[in-house]
Motif scaffolding. Structure first.
Motif, short mmCIF file in Angstrom:
data_model
loop_
_atom_site.label_atom_id
_atom_site.label_comp_id
_atom_site.label_asym_id
_atom_site.label_seq_id
_atom_site.Cartn_x
_atom_site.Cartn_y
_atom_site.Cartn_z
N GLY A 12 6.51 42.91 51.95
CA GLY A 12 7.20 44.12 51.53
C GLY A 12 7.75 44.02 50.13
O GLY A 12 7.08 43.57 49.20
N ARG A 13 9.04 44.39 49.98
CA ARG A 13 9.62 44.51 48.64
C ARG A 13 9.98 43.17 48.02
O ARG A 13 10.09 43.05 46.81
N GLY A 14 10.20 42.15 48.83
CA GLY A 14 10.39 40.81 48.28
C GLY A 14 11.71 40.58 47.59
O GLY A 14 11.76 40.02 46.49
N VAL A 36 2.40 34.65 44.13
CA VAL A 36 2.98 35.51 45.17
C VAL A 36 1.80 36.14 45.92
O VAL A 36 0.96 36.81 45.32
N LEU A 37 1.73 35.89 47.21
CA LEU A 37 0.62 36.35 48.04
C LEU A 37 1.14 37.31 49.10
O LEU A 37 2.15 37.04 49.75
N SER A 38 0.45 38.42 49.27
CA SER A 38 0.84 39.41 50.27
C SER A 38 -0.32 39.72 51.20
O SER A 38 -1.48 39.74 50.78
N ASN A 39 0.01 39.99 52.45
CA ASN A 39 -1.00 40.45 53.41
C ASN A 39 -1.15 41.97 53.39
O ASN A 39 -2.00 42.51 54.08
N ARG A 40 -0.32 42.64 52.56
CA ARG A 40 -0.38 44.10 52.47
C ARG A 40 -0.62 44.50 51.02
O ARG A 40 0.18 44.16 50.14
N PRO A 41 -1.70 45.26 50.77
CA PRO A 41 -2.00 45.66 49.39
C PRO A 41 -0.91 46.53 48.76
O PRO A 41 -0.77 46.55 47.54
N ASP A 42 -0.13 47.24 49.60
CA ASP A 42 0.89 48.15 49.08
C ASP A 42 2.28 47.52 49.00
O ASP A 42 3.27 48.22 48.77
N ALA A 43 2.39 46.22 49.17
CA ALA A 43 3.70 45.56 49.14
C ALA A 43 4.34 45.74 47.76
O ALA A 43 3.75 45.38 46.72
N ALA A 44 5.55 46.29 47.75
CA ALA A 44 6.23 46.56 46.49
C ALA A 44 6.52 45.28 45.71
O ALA A 44 6.62 45.30 44.47
#
Length: 217
Positions: A12-14, A36-44
């Motif tokens: 998310g927003r982190g 920084v790695l996210s499982n969601r492309p839309d993570a803020a």
């Protein structure tokens, strides 16, 4: 000083991610936020990391048929950035035992309660329902059992009579943003490490402090 290369995993927003990035921007900090790695492309949080000049990666869990396939893709990204250590910061995926064991002693998480109290979700609501007078947050090594890893550091806040979930959460997250960088520093400078299932500390600390609740303003 050798700085350990750290990846932060977000969904998310982190907000805790930002506190780690800010701490690591100091020249004497023993860790470098390398990914920084996210499982969601839309993570803020991805935009916030990019703005700070941090490399980012997306491994969309929906694009992989199994958790194992998803985690293999994450491992490949982590390896490509020569990552030594992982910080989970609002990463909303349950990791398999295999992934956790591969990163044993090299992956930490922050949880909004004084573990072992209130594992899982809705920690602030449960604390208020139980009528506790102190609450807080915990940084711990990640193990296969949820929120059960050896504790590295904790911070405590008072619970006051007119608290809501929101007001208590706001007080706790201020401490999260202080505690997570402090714990990461201890791990990366060799002050704290995992040994035989427990956290070992190379230095003593001031044992004279205390928090009393309630107290008058």
């Amino acid at each position: 000083m050798t700085r350990r290369r750290v990846a932060i995993l977000i969904s998310g927003r982190g907000s805790n991610m930002v506190s780690l990035i800010e701490a690591a921007s100091q020249p004497d900090f023993p860790a470098e936020i390398a990914l920084v790695l996210s499982n969601r492309p839309d993570a803020a949080g991805l935009e916030r990391a990019e703005a700070a000049g941090i490399a980012t990666a997306i491994v969309d869990h929906k694009a992989h048929p199994t958790r194992e396939d998803f985690e293999r893709a994450m491992d490949a990204e982590l390896a490509s950035h020569d990552i030594a250590f992982i910080c989970l910061a609002g990463f909303m995926r349950v990791l398999t035992d295999g992934f956790v064991e591969r990163w044993a002693g090299r992956m930490v998480n922050i949880h909004p309660s004084l573990l072992p109290l209130y594992r899982g979700t809705r920690t602030h609501r449960r604390a208020l329902e139980d009528g506790v007078l102190v609450h807080g947050c915990t940084v711990h090594f990640v193990v296969p059992e949820l929120d059960a890893g050896p504790i590295i550091a904790q911070a405590v806040v008072p619970v006051v009579p007119d608290d809501t979930e929101e007001s208590l959460a706001a007080r706790v997250i201020v401490q999260e943003h202080k505690l997570y960088p402090h714990a990461l520093r201890m791990i990366c400078d060799g002050t704290a490490w995992l040994e035989n299932g427990r956290v070992v500390f190379s230095k003593g600390w001031n044992a004279s402090g205390s928090l009393h609740s309630p107290t008058s303003a």
